[in-house]
Design an enzyme around this catalytic site. Structure first.
Site, PDB file in Angstrom:
ATOM      1  N   GLU A  41       0.838  -1.201   0.000  1.00 58.29           N
ATOM      2  CA  GLU A  41       0.000   0.000   0.000  1.00 58.29           C
ATOM      3  C   GLU A  41       0.878   1.257   0.000  1.00 58.29           C
ATOM      4  O   GLU A  41       1.841   1.361   0.770  1.00 58.29           O
ATOM      5  CB  GLU A  41      -0.881  -0.027   1.253  1.00 58.29           C
ATOM      6  CG  GLU A  41      -1.760   1.185   1.467  1.00 58.29           C
ATOM      7  CD  GLU A  41      -2.572   1.089   2.754  1.00 58.29           C
ATOM      8  OE1 GLU A  41      -3.500   1.897   2.927  1.00 58.29           O
ATOM      9  OE2 GLU A  41      -2.274   0.201   3.588  1.00 58.29           O
ATOM     10  N   LYS A 114      -9.104   2.361  -2.335  1.00 57.30           N
ATOM     11  CA  LYS A 114      -9.460   1.789  -1.039  1.00 57.30           C
ATOM     12  C   LYS A 114     -10.865   2.224  -0.637  1.00 57.30           C
ATOM     13  O   LYS A 114     -11.218   3.400  -0.737  1.00 57.30           O
ATOM     14  CB  LYS A 114      -8.434   2.252  -0.004  1.00 57.30           C
ATOM     15  CG  LYS A 114      -8.476   1.562   1.342  1.00 57.30           C
ATOM     16  CD  LYS A 114      -7.285   2.042   2.182  1.00 57.30           C
ATOM     17  CE  LYS A 114      -7.187   1.348   3.519  1.00 57.30           C
ATOM     18  NZ  LYS A 114      -5.979   1.794   4.275  1.00 57.30           N
ATOM     19  N   CYS A 150      -5.361  -3.134   2.141  1.00 56.90           N
ATOM     20  CA  CYS A 150      -5.233  -3.212   3.599  1.00 56.90           C
ATOM     21  C   CYS A 150      -6.571  -3.376   4.322  1.00 56.90           C
ATOM     22  O   CYS A 150      -7.133  -4.459   4.359  1.00 56.90           O
ATOM     23  CB  CYS A 150      -4.460  -2.008   4.120  1.00 56.90           C
ATOM     24  SG  CYS A 150      -3.642  -2.338   5.716  1.00 56.90           S
TER      25      CYS A 150
END
Length: 548
Positions: A41, A114, A150
């Site tokens: 990330e 994300k 994540c």
């Protein structure tokens, strides 16, 4: 499909260095025959970039870096997935999005942003990023890929009793026909985190009957330590590939053949914590542009552990121990410090402070007339030492490592502008009893830390015959109280009942904790190795009257 996991250690804001590292690992993955290589990330800029994300030039440089990566890998047959920052739509009220790019054939072929933005403990994602409103499957090598970032995988209703988000991006992508789950992460370390992460990802794999591939950032960025420990988990929850912990690594996995590199990871908790502290210290010092450190050696266990960590992080030639005995320092403490330095192979210098302490007394005598000696004189000794360490730091261009532990920082058993001075609190997230555990680990093969240091009663040696237990309960009693209050937010009544200790003692300890917040907010960054460390993940006001 053969996948490579590039577990790299980026430096925040070092776009040139990070791009070079990404290209180097991409070429190695290509040489190893991988079809696809995954990077962590925000690998392009490093995580967490914090308020740099508010700078338009930072965001622009991130996009430029991604273009450089695409152009530099255009001739390679391998594709890559790289984390970077992209601009957000103006209507979101945010400047940026946290994104992952599929780079193939010299261009960015697919971008996923994300969806779940954490805003707890050390995470500030909601402050900066706009969330993805909708995620899509990525098609690669004939596979429908569920690409996540994540936190997107940290909301499985079958694993967590209490979820922090209403949406599960993995479930939505798999419902659309996903066949494999990829997760690029910057997941920081704390004791037990690797086990939790592994079990969570295995549960996701079993639930969706699909392999899970997770690449994690490694390295230290300020107080945060990223352990790496990247994994590939088969559909039945079996780990079929894993990278090392606490160092850069490149591993390969053939998903179809269920085979991959299995690099060693320690299961020893003390070893993992120690390796985390070594990594965090090394990266903090070097990423800040330094190579050498100073450690004030008192002859006690805390400074001994910090010195050992520093040697393993930076090399013995880059560590200097400074002994600064006062009128109340025992001969044994000076000799123990000298022997510690010999065992570790570091330079040791002695600067007695008795004369300086006497001069302070003379200068203050007119103002202190009629007042009895007390903690003031004790703190003067500590602040003299702090001044000397910082003078040496300025002169020889070396960072000072502070040596206070979490027990002391919790109750304020430390001196502001004295033993708290320095650039990094190496063991500030270790309770005193944990310090002993790690010292025993350091001595597992040989006596690096003299046994006399481990066996002597803890003492600040700031007055005749002083012991820590003069002011505090024994650490075996104190530390569980502090852990319950600071890390689990238990009430005084709950602590007293569960631990079978006197309620008034608990309240006395907790009052010390609350009164010391002003010290902690002026402390050096603390390397985080527990769920709740002092620092950005624990935010309390100073001017309060606590009634809970």
């Amino acid at each position: 499909m053969k996948i490579a996991l590039a577990q790299i250690n980026p430096t925040i804001g070092d776009f040139t260095g990070n791009v070079e590292r990404i290209l180097d690992f991409t070429r190695k993955a290509h040489e190893g025959g991988a079809d696809l290589v995954l990077f962590p990330e925000l690998a392009v800029c490093g995580y967490p970039p914090a308020d740099f994300l508010d700078k338009p030039s930072f965001v622009a440089r991130s996009e430029e870096a991604m273009t450089e990566i695409a152009e530099a890998t255009a001739e390679l047959t391998i594709a890559s997935i790289v984390g970077y920052v992209t601009p957000a739509h103006a209507s979101t009220g945010k400047r940026v999005m946290n994104s992952a790019a599929l780079v193939r054939g010299g261009e960015v072929a697919f971008v996923q942003s994300k969806m779940l933005l954490p805003f707890y403990d050390v995470f500030d994602d909601q402050r900066y990023f706009a969330p993805s409103e909708k995620q899509h499957l990525c098609h690669f090598s004939g596979k429908r890929v569920a690409l996540t970032i994540c936190e997107d995988t940290w909301n499985d209703k079958n694993f967590w009793q209490k979820r922090l988000h209403s949406v599960d991006p993995v479930e939505e992508l798999m419902r659309e026909g996903g066949e494999i789950i990829l997760n690029i992460a910057a997941s920081p370390y704390w004791r037990g985190k690797r086990k939790t992460r592994r079990e969570m990802l295995a549960a996701i794999a079993r639930h969706h009957c699909a392999p899970v591939v997770m690449v994690n950032q490694v390295g230290g960025n300020d107080s945060l330590i990223f352990d790496g420990s990247s994994l590939v988990i088969a559909a039945d929850g079996t780990v079929i590939a894993q990278a090392k912990s606490f160092e850069e690594d490149l591993i390969f996995c053939d998903i179809g053949a269920r085979s991959g590199d299995m690099h060693w990871q320690t299961d020893n908790i003390d070893e993992a914590v120690y390796k985390a502290l070594v990594l965090g210290t090394r990266d903090y010092v070097r990423k800040c542009g330094f190579s050498k450190v100073l450690v004030g050696l008192s002859g006690g266990i805390d400074s001994a552990l910090v010195a050992a960590v520093a040697v393993d992080a930076l090399g013995k030639e880059n560590v200097t121990g400074i002994g600064m005995p006062s009128p109340y320092s025992s001969t044994g403490s000076v000799e123990d410090s000298r022997r510690l330095a010999e065992n570790l192979g570091i330079r040791f210098e002695l600067i007695p402070i008795s004369d300086l302490f006497s001069e302070y007394g003379k200068a203050l005598e007119p103002l202190f007339a009629g007042l009895q000696p007390d903690i003031t004189e004790e703190n003067i000794q500590s602040r003299i030492r702090g001044n000397l360490l910082m003078a040496l730091s300025n002169k020889v261009n070396a960072l000072v490592l502070t040596t206070g532990n979490k027990s002391e920082m919790s109750v304020g058993y430390c001196t502001l502008y004295g033993d708290m001075v320095g650039a990094l609190a190496v063991i500030g997230d270790l309770m005193k009893t944990r310090v002993y555990d790690l010292c025993r680990f350091v001595n597992r093969d040989s006596e690096r830390i003299p046994l006399a240091i481990l066996h002597k009663p803890p003492s600040a040696e700031l007055r005749p015959g002083q012991k820590d237990t003069d002011s505090l309960p024994p650490y075996e009693l104190l530390d569980p109280i502090l852990e319950a209050y600071i890390e689990r937010y238990e009430t005084p009544e709950e602590i007293a009942t569960k631990q079978h200790v006197d309620l008034q003692l608990v309240r006395k300890v907790l009052k010390l904790v609350e009164r010391s917040e002003y010290k902690r907010q002026q402390a050096a960054p603390v390397l985080k190795v527990t769920k709740k460390a002092f620092g950005p993940g624990r935010r309390f006001p100073i001017a309060v009257k606590v009634q809970v």
